[in-house]
Design a protein around this motif. Structure first.
Motif, PDB file in Angstrom:
ATOM      1  N   ASP A   9       0.840  -1.196   0.000  1.00  0.00           N
ATOM      2  CA  ASP A   9       0.000   0.000   0.000  1.00  0.00           C
ATOM      3  C   ASP A   9       0.880   1.254   0.000  1.00  0.00           C
ATOM      4  OD1 ASP A   9      -1.980   1.856   0.238  1.00  0.00           O
ATOM      5  OD2 ASP A   9      -2.428   1.431   2.343  1.00  0.00           O
ATOM      6  N   THR A  10       0.865   1.983  -1.104  1.00  0.00           N
ATOM      7  CA  THR A  10       1.687   3.198  -1.222  1.00  0.00           C
ATOM      8  C   THR A  10       1.328   4.216  -0.166  1.00  0.00           C
ATOM      9  OG1 THR A  10       1.786   2.836  -3.616  1.00  0.00           O
ATOM     10  CG2 THR A  10       2.433   5.004  -2.813  1.00  0.00           C
ATOM     11  N   ALA A  11       0.045   4.324   0.147  1.00  0.00           N
ATOM     12  CA  ALA A  11      -0.402   5.296   1.147  1.00  0.00           C
ATOM     13  C   ALA A  11       0.274   5.035   2.488  1.00  0.00           C
ATOM     14  CB  ALA A  11      -1.922   5.235   1.295  1.00  0.00           C
ATOM     15  N   SER A  12       0.427   3.765   2.838  1.00  0.00           N
ATOM     16  CA  SER A  12       1.065   3.416   4.115  1.00  0.00           C
ATOM     17  C   SER A  12       2.512   3.887   4.163  1.00  0.00           C
ATOM     18  CB  SER A  12       1.020   1.896   4.332  1.00  0.00           C
ATOM     19  OG  SER A  12      -0.311   1.454   4.423  1.00  0.00           O
ATOM     20  N   LEU A  13       3.197   3.794   3.030  1.00  0.00           N
ATOM     21  CA  LEU A  13       4.597   4.223   2.977  1.00  0.00           C
ATOM     22  C   LEU A  13       4.706   5.724   3.257  1.00  0.00           C
ATOM     23  CD1 LEU A  13       7.370   2.880   2.342  1.00  0.00           C
ATOM     24  CD2 LEU A  13       7.199   3.914   0.086  1.00  0.00           C
ATOM     25  N   PHE A  14       3.828   6.507   2.639  1.00  0.00           N
ATOM     26  CA  PHE A  14       3.846   7.948   2.878  1.00  0.00           C
ATOM     27  C   PHE A  14       3.494   8.272   4.331  1.00  0.00           C
ATOM     28  CE2 PHE A  14       3.008   8.316  -1.843  1.00  0.00           C
ATOM     29  CZ  PHE A  14       4.258   8.861  -2.133  1.00  0.00           C
ATOM     30  N   THR A  15       2.552   7.518   4.887  1.00  0.00           N
ATOM     31  CA  THR A  15       2.154   7.742   6.283  1.00  0.00           C
ATOM     32  C   THR A  15       3.307   7.429   7.226  1.00  0.00           C
ATOM     33  OG1 THR A  15      -0.154   7.234   5.772  1.00  0.00           O
ATOM     34  CG2 THR A  15       0.500   7.100   8.075  1.00  0.00           C
ATOM     35  N   LEU A  16       4.039   6.343   6.949  1.00  0.00           N
ATOM     36  CA  LEU A  16       5.200   5.978   7.784  1.00  0.00           C
ATOM     37  C   LEU A  16       6.287   7.041   7.681  1.00  0.00           C
ATOM     38  CD1 LEU A  16       5.314   2.177   6.914  1.00  0.00           C
ATOM     39  CD2 LEU A  16       4.880   3.146   9.191  1.00  0.00           C
ATOM     40  N   ASN A  17       6.477   7.569   6.492  1.00  0.00           N
ATOM     41  CA  ASN A  17       7.458   8.647   6.293  1.00  0.00           C
ATOM     42  C   ASN A  17       7.105   9.856   7.162  1.00  0.00           C
ATOM     43  OD1 ASN A  17       9.697   9.810   4.366  1.00  0.00           O
ATOM     44  ND2 ASN A  17       8.089  11.357   4.423  1.00  0.00           N
ATOM     45  N   LYS A  18       5.811  10.199   7.174  1.00  0.00           N
ATOM     46  CA  LYS A  18       5.354  11.328   7.992  1.00  0.00           C
ATOM     47  C   LYS A  18       5.553  11.035   9.479  1.00  0.00           C
ATOM     48  CE  LYS A  18       1.219  11.427   9.153  1.00  0.00           C
ATOM     49  NZ  LYS A  18      -0.240  11.309   9.198  1.00  0.00           N
ATOM     50  N   LYS A  19       5.307   9.800   9.896  1.00  0.00           N
ATOM     51  CA  LYS A  19       5.463   9.425  11.305  1.00  0.00           C
ATOM     52  C   LYS A  19       6.899   9.619  11.780  1.00  0.00           C
ATOM     53  CE  LYS A  19       1.758   6.020  11.991  1.00  0.00           C
ATOM     54  NZ  LYS A  19       1.476   4.581  12.286  1.00  0.00           N
ATOM     55  N   MET A  20       7.871   9.327  10.909  1.00  0.00           N
ATOM     56  CA  MET A  20       9.277   9.501  11.307  1.00  0.00           C
ATOM     57  C   MET A  20       9.544  10.950  11.684  1.00  0.00           C
ATOM     58  SD  MET A  20      11.614   6.961   8.948  1.00  0.00           S
ATOM     59  CE  MET A  20      11.240   7.668   7.355  1.00  0.00           C
ATOM     60  N   PHE A  21       8.958  11.879  10.927  1.00  0.00           N
ATOM     61  CA  PHE A  21       9.116  13.295  11.257  1.00  0.00           C
ATOM     62  C   PHE A  21       8.425  13.621  12.580  1.00  0.00           C
ATOM     63  CE2 PHE A  21      10.406  13.460   6.912  1.00  0.00           C
ATOM     64  CZ  PHE A  21      11.173  14.599   6.777  1.00  0.00           C
ATOM     65  N   GLU A  22       7.218  13.129  12.742  1.00  0.00           N
ATOM     66  CA  GLU A  22       6.451  13.432  13.955  1.00  0.00           C
ATOM     67  C   GLU A  22       7.166  12.921  15.207  1.00  0.00           C
ATOM     68  OE1 GLU A  22       1.944  13.340  12.014  1.00  0.00           O
ATOM     69  OE2 GLU A  22       2.770  11.548  12.971  1.00  0.00           O
ATOM     70  N   ILE A  23       7.707  11.719  15.132  1.00  0.00           N
ATOM     71  CA  ILE A  23       8.370  11.120  16.300  1.00  0.00           C
ATOM     72  C   ILE A  23       9.622  11.896  16.675  1.00  0.00           C
ATOM     73  CG2 ILE A  23       9.620   9.085  17.129  1.00  0.00           C
ATOM     74  CD1 ILE A  23       7.640   7.423  15.334  1.00  0.00           C
ATOM     75  N   LEU A  24      10.482  12.170  15.697  1.00  0.00           N
ATOM     76  CA  LEU A  24      11.738  12.856  16.009  1.00  0.00           C
ATOM     77  C   LEU A  24      11.508  14.318  16.382  1.00  0.00           C
ATOM     78  CD1 LEU A  24      14.306  11.339  13.489  1.00  0.00           C
ATOM     79  CD2 LEU A  24      13.744  10.651  15.824  1.00  0.00           C
ATOM     80  N   GLU A  25      10.491  14.934  15.847  1.00  0.00           N
ATOM     81  CA  GLU A  25      10.167  16.305  16.256  1.00  0.00           C
ATOM     82  C   GLU A  25       9.653  16.331  17.688  1.00  0.00           C
ATOM     83  OE1 GLU A  25       7.452  17.668  13.275  1.00  0.00           O
ATOM     84  OE2 GLU A  25       9.022  17.969  11.767  1.00  0.00           O
ATOM     85  N   ARG A  26       8.851  15.323  18.064  1.00  0.00           N
ATOM     86  CA  ARG A  26       8.364  15.234  19.446  1.00  0.00           C
ATOM     87  C   ARG A  26       9.524  14.960  20.404  1.00  0.00           C
ATOM     88  NH1 ARG A  26       4.466  10.482  19.479  1.00  0.00           N
ATOM     89  NH2 ARG A  26       4.535  10.815  21.741  1.00  0.00           N
ATOM     90  N   PHE A  27      10.413  14.042  19.993  1.00  0.00           N
ATOM     91  CA  PHE A  27      11.554  13.727  20.850  1.00  0.00           C
ATOM     92  C   PHE A  27      12.455  14.947  21.022  1.00  0.00           C
ATOM     93  CE2 PHE A  27      16.024  12.291  21.207  1.00  0.00           C
ATOM     94  CZ  PHE A  27      15.951  11.734  22.473  1.00  0.00           C
ATOM     95  N   ASP A  28      12.627  15.699  19.948  1.00  0.00           N
ATOM     96  CA  ASP A  28      13.462  16.898  20.017  1.00  0.00           C
ATOM     97  C   ASP A  28      12.893  17.910  21.011  1.00  0.00           C
ATOM     98  OD1 ASP A  28      15.748  18.531  18.689  1.00  0.00           O
ATOM     99  OD2 ASP A  28      14.010  19.875  18.576  1.00  0.00           O
ATOM    100  N   SER A  29      11.578  18.035  21.051  1.00  0.00           N
ATOM    101  CA  SER A  29      10.960  18.975  21.991  1.00  0.00           C
ATOM    102  C   SER A  29      11.183  18.527  23.432  1.00  0.00           C
ATOM    103  CB  SER A  29       9.460  19.112  21.714  1.00  0.00           C
ATOM    104  OG  SER A  29       8.772  17.910  21.998  1.00  0.00           O
ATOM    105  N   VAL A  30      11.227  17.202  23.651  1.00  0.00           N
ATOM    106  CA  VAL A  30      11.513  16.675  24.985  1.00  0.00           C
ATOM    107  C   VAL A  30      12.977  16.917  25.340  1.00  0.00           C
ATOM    108  CG1 VAL A  30      11.686  14.572  26.374  1.00  0.00           C
ATOM    109  CG2 VAL A  30       9.690  14.941  24.901  1.00  0.00           C
TER     110      VAL A  30
END
Length: 409
Positions: A91-112
């Motif tokens: 599912d191509t959509a899942s790949l794009f969603t996972l790509n977005k999640k990597m940004f969300e996780i590291l941005e959240r961790f950076d704020s911590v």
């Protein structure tokens, strides 16, 4: 007072007794996630398990949890990307969603990580490493947004473009000038974010990236259209009208601004403005039949019947399929007859003029009826009046039946 003290002691004792079990369960979840990650399976379970742990703010400082969460998502992305590369089903959509999640996780961790410790110190051990890792994946956010736009999944597309655009404001990417690197793509991403906001009928999302979107010269007239529509969603007619006028000045040929402006001026009795608008449009494109018809309709409303009929005849000679031109010309003759007929004492000459005007209106309105049979609200009453005045009994009876049937609906 003693009861309260006892209750507090009981609660403290329970927390003290439960703490080892909580820590043990946490260690077990972390250990299990490590095993799944190492084996490359159950990665979604590992992700969900770590997300669950991070719901407890006391775990935010635990670097292991953040690392496992990120790597579980990263591994899913790598596996999906490999399948697509090998042309296997995925599912191509899942790949794009996972790509977005990597940004969300590291941005959240950076704020911590950026939070100061008890002594007010901030140590950013991972910021540069994480930013350097994510930058090559940033273009995938744009691609993901485009993918979801094509699928008409506007909420997901908006999130993709928003994540792409917000990188420039995230502390994680401090020192990286995305605007200098790819400003044109940023402007285009802003346009698509505005477009998605418009499609979702969310004015706030339309306005969020408006300043950037307006710098995308290729899509600027569309951006102005969505801006105008967003003001209309908020019932702000003043700003809506302002954008219409601004849009018409800059893009007089664009299909949105002229008709809405002309319609607004006409409905609010600002006929001089409406006529001036049509003249300006015709200066830009003299042969444009839409502009010519708009002017003819304005002339009808102003009572300039002779000029109106002349212009309608010209339009019909150029394009006989423009049904409204027949209606407008017919009404120009019809209105003159009705206005003359308002006189209480009619001379023989005036009665003759009225009959002539009705005769001249008839072929136009009859032709319009054939071209637009469902527009009974526009042709039924004028034809009823004409048939009555011209003593056309059979046609009058038919029209009377049509009107009565419409009123019963």
């Amino acid at each position: 007072m003693k009861v309260r003290i006892i209750l507090r002691q009981v609660v403290f004792l329970l927390l003290f007794l439960l703490a080892p079990f909580t820590l043990s369960a946490q260690k077990k979840e972390i250990s299990q996630a490590k095993q799944w990650l190492k084996a490359g399976n159950n990665l979604e379970n590992a992700e969900q398990s770590m997300q669950k742990l991070l719901k407890d703010s006391s775990n935010w400082e635990n670097e292991k949890i953040w690392s496992l969460l990120f790597n579980a998502v990263k591994k899913q992305y790598e596996q999906g990307n490999e399948k697509l590369y090998l042309k296997q089903q995925y599912d191509t959509a899942s790949l794009f969603t996972l790509n977005k999640k990597m940004f969300e996780i590291l941005e959240r961790f950076d704020s911590v990580e950026a939070r100061p410790d008890k002594k007010g110190r901030v140590e950013l051990k991972y910021r540069k490493k994480h930013a350097d890792f994510l930058v090559p994946f940033r273009s995938n956010l744009f691609s993901g947004g485009s993918y979801f736009v094509n699928k008409r999944n506007y909420p997901e597309a908006y999130v993709m473009f928003s994540t792409y655009l917000d990188c420039g404001m995230q502390p994680l990417f401090t020192g990286i000038d995305f605007m200098k690197k790819d400003s044109l793509k940023i402007y285009e991403a802003a346009y698509w974010a505005v477009f998605c906001g418009y499609k979702m009928k969310k004015p706030k999302d339309v306005f969020r990236y408006m300043d950037l979107a307006l710098k995308d010269t290729l899509h600027r007239p569309y951006t102005l259209q969505y801006q105008a529509e967003a003001f209309l969603m908020q019932n702000d007619t003043v700003k809506w009208l302002s954008i219409l006028e601004k849009g018409f000045r800059s893009y007089p040929r664009f299909v949105y601004f002229f008709p809405h402006l002309a319609d607004y001026y006409s409905h609010h009795g600002q006929m001089a403005k409406a006529l001036d608008l049509s003249e300006k449009a015709l200066q830009v494109d003299p042969t444009n039949l839409i502009y010519q018809y708009a002017k003819a309709n304005i002339l009808l409303n102003m009572g300039s019947y002779k000029d109106c009929i002349s212009l309608c005849d010209h339009i019909i000679s150029k394009n006989s399929s423009m049904a409204d031109a027949y209606l407008t010309a017919g009404l120009a003759f019809f209105n003159q007859a009705v206005e003359l007929d308002k006189n209480i004492h009619l001379t023989a000459n005036q009665k003759s003029q009225i009959q002539t005007l009705y005769h001249r209106a008839l072929p136009y309105l009859d032709h319009y009826r054939k071209m637009a049979p469902n527009s009974k609200d526009k042709w039924s009453l004028p034809l009823y009046t004409i048939y009555l005045n011209l003593n056309m009994g059979k046609e009058f009876d038919e029209m009377n039946t049509i009107i009565n049937n419409e009123q019963k609906k």
